[in-house]
Design a protein around this motif. Structure first.
Motif, PDB file in Angstrom:
ATOM      1  N   THR A   1       0.827  -1.199   0.000  1.00  0.00           N
ATOM      2  CA  THR A   1       0.000   0.000   0.000  1.00  0.00           C
ATOM      3  C   THR A   1       0.862   1.249   0.000  1.00  0.00           C
ATOM      4  OG1 THR A   1      -1.717  -1.151   1.229  1.00  0.00           O
ATOM      5  CG2 THR A   1      -1.785   1.248   1.290  1.00  0.00           C
ATOM      6  N   VAL A   2       0.508   2.187  -0.879  1.00  0.00           N
ATOM      7  CA  VAL A   2       1.128   3.507  -0.910  1.00  0.00           C
ATOM      8  C   VAL A   2       0.097   4.461  -0.333  1.00  0.00           C
ATOM      9  CG1 VAL A   2       2.073   5.331  -2.363  1.00  0.00           C
ATOM     10  CG2 VAL A   2       2.368   2.946  -3.022  1.00  0.00           C
ATOM     11  N   THR A   3       0.489   5.252   0.642  1.00  0.00           N
ATOM     12  CA  THR A   3      -0.476   6.145   1.261  1.00  0.00           C
ATOM     13  C   THR A   3      -0.110   7.595   1.006  1.00  0.00           C
ATOM     14  OG1 THR A   3      -0.830   4.520   3.004  1.00  0.00           O
ATOM     15  CG2 THR A   3      -1.635   6.734   3.417  1.00  0.00           C
ATOM     16  N   VAL A   4      -0.844   8.214   0.188  1.00  0.00           N
ATOM     17  CA  VAL A   4      -0.939   9.661   0.021  1.00  0.00           C
ATOM     18  C   VAL A   4      -2.440   9.846  -0.009  1.00  0.00           C
ATOM     19  CG1 VAL A   4      -0.753  11.617  -1.540  1.00  0.00           C
ATOM     20  CG2 VAL A   4       1.174  10.102  -1.280  1.00  0.00           C
TER      21      VAL A   4
ATOM     22  N   THR B   1       2.879  19.185  -1.595  1.00  0.00           N
ATOM     23  CA  THR B   1       4.008  18.467  -1.022  1.00  0.00           C
ATOM     24  C   THR B   1       3.470  17.480   0.006  1.00  0.00           C
ATOM     25  OG1 THR B   1       5.432  20.390  -1.345  1.00  0.00           O
ATOM     26  CG2 THR B   1       6.212  18.713   0.207  1.00  0.00           C
ATOM     27  N   TYR B   2       3.909  16.236  -0.081  1.00  0.00           N
ATOM     28  CA  TYR B   2       3.353  15.164   0.728  1.00  0.00           C
ATOM     29  C   TYR B   2       4.435  14.328   1.400  1.00  0.00           C
ATOM     30  CZ  TYR B   2      -0.831  16.024  -2.071  1.00  0.00           C
ATOM     31  OH  TYR B   2      -1.904  16.601  -2.681  1.00  0.00           O
ATOM     32  N   SER B   3       4.046  13.675   2.491  1.00  0.00           N
ATOM     33  CA  SER B   3       4.811  12.567   3.041  1.00  0.00           C
ATOM     34  C   SER B   3       4.143  11.319   2.487  1.00  0.00           C
ATOM     35  CB  SER B   3       4.744  12.551   4.572  1.00  0.00           C
ATOM     36  OG  SER B   3       5.497  13.599   5.108  1.00  0.00           O
ATOM     37  N   VAL B   4       4.913  10.468   1.843  1.00  0.00           N
ATOM     38  CA  VAL B   4       4.371   9.272   1.194  1.00  0.00           C
ATOM     39  C   VAL B   4       4.876   8.046   1.952  1.00  0.00           C
ATOM     40  CG1 VAL B   4       4.202   7.991  -0.964  1.00  0.00           C
ATOM     41  CG2 VAL B   4       4.410  10.474  -1.019  1.00  0.00           C
TER      42      VAL B   4
ATOM     43  N   GLU C   1       9.029  -3.719   6.862  1.00  0.00           N
ATOM     44  CA  GLU C   1       9.145  -2.474   7.599  1.00  0.00           C
ATOM     45  C   GLU C   1       8.633  -1.332   6.721  1.00  0.00           C
ATOM     46  OE1 GLU C   1      12.486   0.080  10.057  1.00  0.00           O
ATOM     47  OE2 GLU C   1      13.103  -1.710   8.978  1.00  0.00           O
ATOM     48  N   SER C   2       7.698  -0.529   7.245  1.00  0.00           N
ATOM     49  CA  SER C   2       7.160   0.613   6.492  1.00  0.00           C
ATOM     50  C   SER C   2       8.246   1.639   6.246  1.00  0.00           C
ATOM     51  CB  SER C   2       6.013   1.265   7.269  1.00  0.00           C
ATOM     52  OG  SER C   2       4.944   0.384   7.400  1.00  0.00           O
ATOM     53  N   GLN C   3       8.072   2.406   5.175  1.00  0.00           N
ATOM     54  CA  GLN C   3       9.013   3.472   4.857  1.00  0.00           C
ATOM     55  C   GLN C   3       8.216   4.721   4.511  1.00  0.00           C
ATOM     56  OE1 GLN C   3      11.384   2.799   1.343  1.00  0.00           O
ATOM     57  NE2 GLN C   3      12.779   4.460   1.793  1.00  0.00           N
ATOM     58  N   THR C   4       8.578   5.863   5.107  1.00  0.00           N
ATOM     59  CA  THR C   4       7.942   7.142   4.806  1.00  0.00           C
ATOM     60  C   THR C   4       8.978   8.080   4.217  1.00  0.00           C
ATOM     61  OG1 THR C   4       6.320   6.893   6.576  1.00  0.00           O
ATOM     62  CG2 THR C   4       6.696   9.126   5.767  1.00  0.00           C
ATOM     63  N   VAL C   5       8.613   8.731   3.110  1.00  0.00           N
ATOM     64  CA  VAL C   5       9.469   9.731   2.479  1.00  0.00           C
ATOM     65  C   VAL C   5       8.754  11.071   2.576  1.00  0.00           C
ATOM     66  CG1 VAL C   5      10.599  10.466   0.346  1.00  0.00           C
ATOM     67  CG2 VAL C   5      10.448   8.026   0.903  1.00  0.00           C
ATOM     68  N   PRO C   6       9.283  12.006   3.379  1.00  0.00           N
ATOM     69  CA  PRO C   6       8.661  13.327   3.485  1.00  0.00           C
ATOM     70  C   PRO C   6       9.092  14.226   2.327  1.00  0.00           C
ATOM     71  CG  PRO C   6      10.525  13.182   4.972  1.00  0.00           C
ATOM     72  CD  PRO C   6      10.395  11.830   4.298  1.00  0.00           C
TER      73      PRO C   6
ATOM     74  N   GLN D   1       8.565   8.096  -7.085  1.00  0.00           N
ATOM     75  CA  GLN D   1       9.070   7.807  -5.743  1.00  0.00           C
ATOM     76  C   GLN D   1       9.073   6.294  -5.571  1.00  0.00           C
ATOM     77  OE1 GLN D   1      10.356   9.923  -3.182  1.00  0.00           O
ATOM     78  NE2 GLN D   1      11.039   7.856  -2.739  1.00  0.00           N
ATOM     79  N   ASP D   2      10.258   5.707  -5.621  1.00  0.00           N
ATOM     80  CA  ASP D   2      10.410   4.267  -5.437  1.00  0.00           C
ATOM     81  C   ASP D   2      10.699   3.971  -3.972  1.00  0.00           C
ATOM     82  OD1 ASP D   2      10.104   3.835  -8.187  1.00  0.00           O
ATOM     83  OD2 ASP D   2      12.256   4.022  -8.543  1.00  0.00           O
ATOM     84  N   PHE D   3      10.402   2.753  -3.564  1.00  0.00           N
ATOM     85  CA  PHE D   3      10.636   2.309  -2.200  1.00  0.00           C
ATOM     86  C   PHE D   3      11.347   0.966  -2.203  1.00  0.00           C
ATOM     87  CE2 PHE D   3       6.876   4.954  -2.047  1.00  0.00           C
ATOM     88  CZ  PHE D   3       7.064   5.726  -0.927  1.00  0.00           C
ATOM     89  N   THR D   4      12.234   0.760  -1.240  1.00  0.00           N
ATOM     90  CA  THR D   4      12.813  -0.548  -0.975  1.00  0.00           C
ATOM     91  C   THR D   4      12.473  -0.885   0.468  1.00  0.00           C
ATOM     92  OG1 THR D   4      14.617  -0.216  -2.545  1.00  0.00           O
ATOM     93  CG2 THR D   4      14.932  -1.912  -0.871  1.00  0.00           C
ATOM     94  N   LEU D   5      11.611  -1.883   0.635  1.00  0.00           N
ATOM     95  CA  LEU D   5      11.170  -2.271   1.967  1.00  0.00           C
ATOM     96  C   LEU D   5      11.966  -3.467   2.460  1.00  0.00           C
ATOM     97  CD1 LEU D   5       7.283  -1.989   1.573  1.00  0.00           C
ATOM     98  CD2 LEU D   5       8.933  -0.237   2.221  1.00  0.00           C
ATOM     99  N   THR D   6      12.252  -3.483   3.739  1.00  0.00           N
ATOM    100  CA  THR D   6      13.005  -4.574   4.353  1.00  0.00           C
ATOM    101  C   THR D   6      12.037  -5.605   4.928  1.00  0.00           C
ATOM    102  OG1 THR D   6      14.780  -3.045   4.916  1.00  0.00           O
ATOM    103  CG2 THR D   6      14.699  -5.128   6.138  1.00  0.00           C
ATOM    104  N   TYR D   7      12.232  -6.864   4.545  1.00  0.00           N
ATOM    105  CA  TYR D   7      11.399  -7.948   5.068  1.00  0.00           C
ATOM    106  C   TYR D   7      11.788  -8.184   6.518  1.00  0.00           C
ATOM    107  CZ  TYR D   7       9.056 -12.425   5.517  1.00  0.00           C
ATOM    108  OH  TYR D   7       8.237 -13.461   5.926  1.00  0.00           O
ATOM    109  N   ILE D   8      10.789  -8.132   7.411  1.00  0.00           N
ATOM    110  CA  ILE D   8      11.052  -8.332   8.837  1.00  0.00           C
ATOM    111  C   ILE D   8      10.393  -9.604   9.369  1.00  0.00           C
ATOM    112  CG2 ILE D   8      11.485  -5.921   9.368  1.00  0.00           C
ATOM    113  CD1 ILE D   8       8.601  -5.667  10.320  1.00  0.00           C
ATOM    114  N   GLY D   9       9.695 -10.323   8.501  1.00  0.00           N
ATOM    115  CA  GLY D   9       9.063 -11.573   8.898  1.00  0.00           C
ATOM    116  C   GLY D   9       7.566 -11.419   9.070  1.00  0.00           C
TER     117      GLY D   9
END
Length: 103
Positions: free
Chosen positions: A39-42, A61-64, A72-77, A89-97
């Motif tokens: 899920t991308v949240t804007v 201007t948004y925090s995405v 692990e979630s990632q937010t880019v302000p 805006q690309d994301f690389t998420l870390t698998y935490i299980g």
């Protein structure tokens, strides 16, 4: 592709206005492997099987935030959406299980 949308309210005292839009797009991955269904949240969008997403967003201007269960979630302000332009805006998420029932 950006669009301008005219929005009219049917209440007394309110007027019509134009809202300018830009496009936000990008991909989710976990170190090279696409993440489907994240899920991308804007506003809100769900990624396709290849990890990509695209959405039309009002100029501003948004925090995405990118999120998916087990990662692990990632937010880019400070992600800037401009009129008629596409912002990537690309994301690389870390698998935490993830919880596996019965284990």
């Amino acid at each position: 592709m950006a669009t301008a949308t005219s929005t009219c309210w049917r209440r007394e005292g309110l007027t019509c206005g134009t809202v300018n839009y830009g496009t936000l797009q990008g991909t989710y991955d976990s170190y090279g492997s696409p993440i489907e269904g994240a899920t991308v949240t804007v506003t809100s969008a769900t990624t396709a099987a290849d990890g990509s997403y695209t959405m039309s967003v009002p100029v501003g201007t948004y925090s995405v935030t990118a999120s998916k269960y087990g990662y692990e979630s990632q937010t880019v302000p400070g992600v800037v959406i401009t009129d008629g332009a596409t912002t990537t805006q690309d994301f690389t998420l870390t698998y935490i299980g993830a919880w596996v029932e019965g284990m």
